[in-house]
Scaffold this active site. Structure first.
Site, PDB file in Angstrom:
ATOM      1  N   LYS A 154       0.835  -1.206   0.000  1.00 54.23           N
ATOM      2  CA  LYS A 154       0.000   0.000   0.000  1.00 54.23           C
ATOM      3  C   LYS A 154       0.873   1.261   0.000  1.00 54.23           C
ATOM      4  O   LYS A 154       0.618   2.215  -0.746  1.00 54.23           O
ATOM      5  CB  LYS A 154      -0.919  -0.010   1.219  1.00 54.23           C
ATOM      6  CG  LYS A 154      -1.943  -1.130   1.210  1.00 54.23           C
ATOM      7  CD  LYS A 154      -2.695  -1.210   2.544  1.00 54.23           C
ATOM      8  CE  LYS A 154      -3.628  -2.386   2.583  1.00 54.23           C
ATOM      9  NZ  LYS A 154      -4.326  -2.520   3.893  1.00 54.23           N
TER      10      LYS A 154
ATOM     11  N   CYS B 194      -0.472   0.692   6.367  1.00 57.09           N
ATOM     12  CA  CYS B 194      -0.928  -0.056   7.541  1.00 57.09           C
ATOM     13  C   CYS B 194      -1.766  -1.259   7.133  1.00 57.09           C
ATOM     14  O   CYS B 194      -2.479  -1.221   6.128  1.00 57.09           O
ATOM     15  CB  CYS B 194      -1.782   0.826   8.452  1.00 57.09           C
ATOM     16  SG  CYS B 194      -1.105   2.434   8.865  1.00 57.09           S
ATOM     17  N   ASP B 195      -1.707  -2.285   7.941  1.00 55.58           N
ATOM     18  CA  ASP B 195      -2.627  -3.410   7.781  1.00 55.58           C
ATOM     19  C   ASP B 195      -2.716  -4.153   9.106  1.00 55.58           C
ATOM     20  O   ASP B 195      -1.746  -4.169   9.881  1.00 55.58           O
ATOM     21  CB  ASP B 195      -2.170  -4.370   6.683  1.00 55.58           C
ATOM     22  CG  ASP B 195      -3.305  -5.275   6.239  1.00 55.58           C
ATOM     23  OD1 ASP B 195      -4.155  -4.817   5.454  1.00 55.58           O
ATOM     24  OD2 ASP B 195      -3.366  -6.428   6.706  1.00 55.58           O
ATOM     25  N   SER B 196      -3.871  -4.756   9.369  1.00 55.00           N
ATOM     26  CA  SER B 196      -4.075  -5.505  10.608  1.00 55.00           C
ATOM     27  C   SER B 196      -4.898  -6.752  10.327  1.00 55.00           C
ATOM     28  O   SER B 196      -5.780  -6.742   9.456  1.00 55.00           O
ATOM     29  CB  SER B 196      -4.801  -4.655  11.662  1.00 55.00           C
ATOM     30  OG  SER B 196      -4.066  -3.520  12.023  1.00 55.00           O
TER      31      SER B 196
ATOM     32  N   GLY C  17       0.700  -4.425  11.055  1.00 56.37           N
ATOM     33  CA  GLY C  17       1.918  -4.174  10.287  1.00 56.37           C
ATOM     34  C   GLY C  17       1.949  -2.760   9.754  1.00 56.37           C
ATOM     35  O   GLY C  17       0.915  -2.242   9.306  1.00 56.37           O
TER      36      GLY C  17
END
Length: 218
Positions: A55, A75-77, A116
């Site tokens: 991203k 960001c990622d979760s 992350g």
């Protein structure tokens, strides 16, 4: 220098604003399933780091001419829970039925939210530094009764968030406690982001000053 948030999440934006930063929001449009398909049986930390990096890279390329001196944060979760067939990693439910099944499985139990982040440093429109990292936070879920769960699902809130819950919205009523960093559960870990910014030579104080929120020096 500006911070570019490569995310459409209003919760992440709110966390950064409350922490004294005024980010510019750009959404990557990355196909998360396509990125995941390039990885072979990844651990949760590997997956969220890869997605955050993808991203951030797309957005960095798109904004490099407009904002040549910037940091881009991706960001990622995902939530890791123990299911009947072992450990399962789940993202956004997408539908009411999936969100209901997920809550029925995690009510009264705990899950590990893996977050992350990727930070890319642009200087003169060129990518000069890149780093990434992950953080894990344990979330202890309450047991909503049938009426509470039905109302929560009807609100639509849990459908488009990782794990099917929020900490800073309606879902906060059904989270008993958090072991770890609360801002990470909301979507962006301030401690992790601060460390990654430092790795590319940027202090949070620089971002406060860019937003006009830095305290005056004595």
């Amino acid at each position: 220098m500006r911070l570019i948030l490569a995310s459409a999440s209003p919760a992440r934006l709110a966390v950064l604003r409350a922490a004294g930063v005024a980010p510019i929001v750009r959404v990557s449009g990355v196909d998360e399933d396509a990125v995941a398909a390039t990885l072979t049986d990844p651990e949760p930390a590997t997956l969220v780091s890869a997605l955050a990096t993808a991203k951030a890279r797309v957005v960095a390329e798109e904004i490099s001419a407009e904002h040549p001196d910037a940091v881009v944060v991706g960001c990622d979760s995902m939530l890791a829970i123990e299911g009947p067939d072992g450990r399962e990693v789940v993202g956004k439910p997408g539908t009411v039925d999936r969100a209901r099944a997920r809550w029925q499985g995690m009510a009264g139990r705990s899950g590990e939210l893996v977050t992350g982040h990727a930070v890319l440093r642009l200087r003169g429109g060129a990518l000069v530094q890149e780093t990434s990292g992950t953080e894990s936070t344990v979330v202890h879920f309450a047991r909503p009764d049938e009426r509470e769960l039905a109302a929560y699902l009807a609100s639509g809130e849990p459908l488009a968030v990782a794990g099917g819950f929020t900490l800073d919205g309606l879902g906060g009523w059904f989270v008993d406690s958090v072991t770890g960093v609360p801002s990470s559960v909301i979507g962006i870990s301030l401690p992790l982001t601060r460390r990654l910014l430092a790795e590319v030579g940027v202090s949070v104080v620089d971002l406060w000053q860019a937003a006009g929120t830095a305290p005056a020096a004595d």
